[in-house]
Design an enzyme around this catalytic site. Sequence first.
Site, PDB file in Angstrom:
ATOM      1  N   SER A 136      74.645  54.979  50.127  1.00 29.24           N
ATOM      2  CA  SER A 136      75.516  55.897  49.369  1.00 29.24           C
ATOM      3  C   SER A 136      76.161  55.289  48.132  1.00 29.24           C
ATOM      4  CB  SER A 136      76.619  56.439  50.277  1.00 29.24           C
ATOM      5  OG  SER A 136      76.071  57.373  51.145  1.00 29.24           O
TER       6      SER A 136
ATOM      7  N   VAL B  79      76.388  52.909  53.876  1.00 26.12           N
ATOM      8  CA  VAL B  79      76.287  52.524  55.288  1.00 26.12           C
ATOM      9  C   VAL B  79      75.582  51.187  55.530  1.00 26.12           C
ATOM     10  CG1 VAL B  79      76.498  54.807  56.342  1.00 26.12           C
ATOM     11  CG2 VAL B  79      74.253  54.004  55.592  1.00 26.12           C
TER      12      VAL B  79
ATOM     13  N   TYR C  38      66.213  61.401  46.607  1.00 27.61           N
ATOM     14  CA  TYR C  38      67.445  61.001  47.308  1.00 27.61           C
ATOM     15  C   TYR C  38      67.161  59.835  48.269  1.00 27.61           C
ATOM     16  CZ  TYR C  38      71.311  60.982  50.568  1.00 27.61           C
ATOM     17  OH  TYR C  38      72.341  60.565  51.365  1.00 27.61           O
TER      18      TYR C  38
ATOM     19  N   LYS D 182      75.195  56.938  44.920  1.00 27.63           N
ATOM     20  CA  LYS D 182      75.496  58.338  44.568  1.00 27.63           C
ATOM     21  C   LYS D 182      76.237  58.544  43.240  1.00 27.63           C
ATOM     22  CE  LYS D 182      75.262  59.898  49.391  1.00 27.63           C
ATOM     23  NZ  LYS D 182      76.034  60.140  50.625  1.00 27.63           N
TER      24      LYS D 182
ATOM     25  N   TYR E 183      84.266  58.427  51.621  1.00 29.44           N
ATOM     26  CA  TYR E 183      84.046  59.417  52.678  1.00 29.44           C
ATOM     27  C   TYR E 183      85.370  60.046  53.089  1.00 29.44           C
ATOM     28  CZ  TYR E 183      79.796  56.546  53.083  1.00 29.44           C
ATOM     29  OH  TYR E 183      78.670  55.824  52.837  1.00 29.44           O
TER      30      TYR E 183
END
Length: 340
Positions: free
Chosen positions: A83, A278, A208, A86, A260
């Site tokens: 992530s 992660v 992705y 992103k 998050y």
Amino acid sequence: MDTTTNRSDLDVLLNKMKSAVSPLRKTLNDLYTKYRAVNDGEVATYIPELAKADPNWFAISIVSIDGQVVEVGDHQQLFSMQSVSKPFVFGLALEDHGREEVLTKVSVEPTGEAFNSIVLDEKSNRPFNPLVNAGAIATADLVEGRDYSERMSRLLGMFSRYMGHPVYVDNAVFLSERTTGHRNRAIAHLMLNFGMVRDRIEESLELYFQQCSVLTNCHDLAVMGATLANGGVNPFTGERALKAEYVKDLLSVMLSCGMYDYAGEWAFRVGIPAKSGVSGGIVAVVPGKFGIGIFSPRLDDRGNSVRGVQVCQSLSQQFGLHVFESGFTGRTLGEEFVRK
Ligand code: GLN
């Protein structure tokens, strides 16, 4: 040539550098020693490749906007970005479509939900923000190109401008992400139903999964952070990785949504834009000063690196890095580190 003069000039320079950098090195060594002893949290296991990570890996890197580097631990250890990728892809989408058009497909609201939750904004049907999976998949859909391979090469080109060298994808991670990514596929179908993504979801999901699998290390994360801290220009190559006008967009979503469902407390306690993944990486940005990379694969139950969060909290408190710190200057750390 008068070598004596040259040598003494060099000594002066080296001493200056030493005194500028050594307090920070000591700080990082101390943080490293202190938090290496923290063994809470678990390595991600949703795919076998991440489960193979050594839970003891640990690194902290700081890179200033004028290219000084101080780092400790396993800063060359490669891992997949997950992530952390992103916000950078969000930047590419902004460059391709402009702010207002991107905002019709993805909002910028923190969710308070887990990163992989299957939830869209009830009124607008948009995913909540580009840093949860739904928003990141919608963002990947916005990456343009004639065909999949051009979209993919634009994606990799963007990452290599931030890191300052060619980047590679961990193919085993990519294949596992693709094989096990049913939840992400479900999210993509839901967004297709609401017209938030175009009817090319297999291709956008591939992008992705690829972005999640891009290889990086702690040093590279700090360089990426320093590039954002430097207004979008890589401090080592001088190459622009992101148009200046979009840097604040990335930083503001990172501050409000980057960690998050811990994002609110992060903004409160740490107060610097950051993004976690992660695999245990965190990139953090002290605007106008430096980028921070942290890598430690033990995660808390929200999916953030346990040691990473603690190190950032400590750095922020110790040096007054919170962006709303009154009289914010990036105080001690900034003065020691950034030669002006
Ligand atoms: N590949 C992961 C997923 O899509 C990335 C999530 C993360 O780092 N939080 O679920």
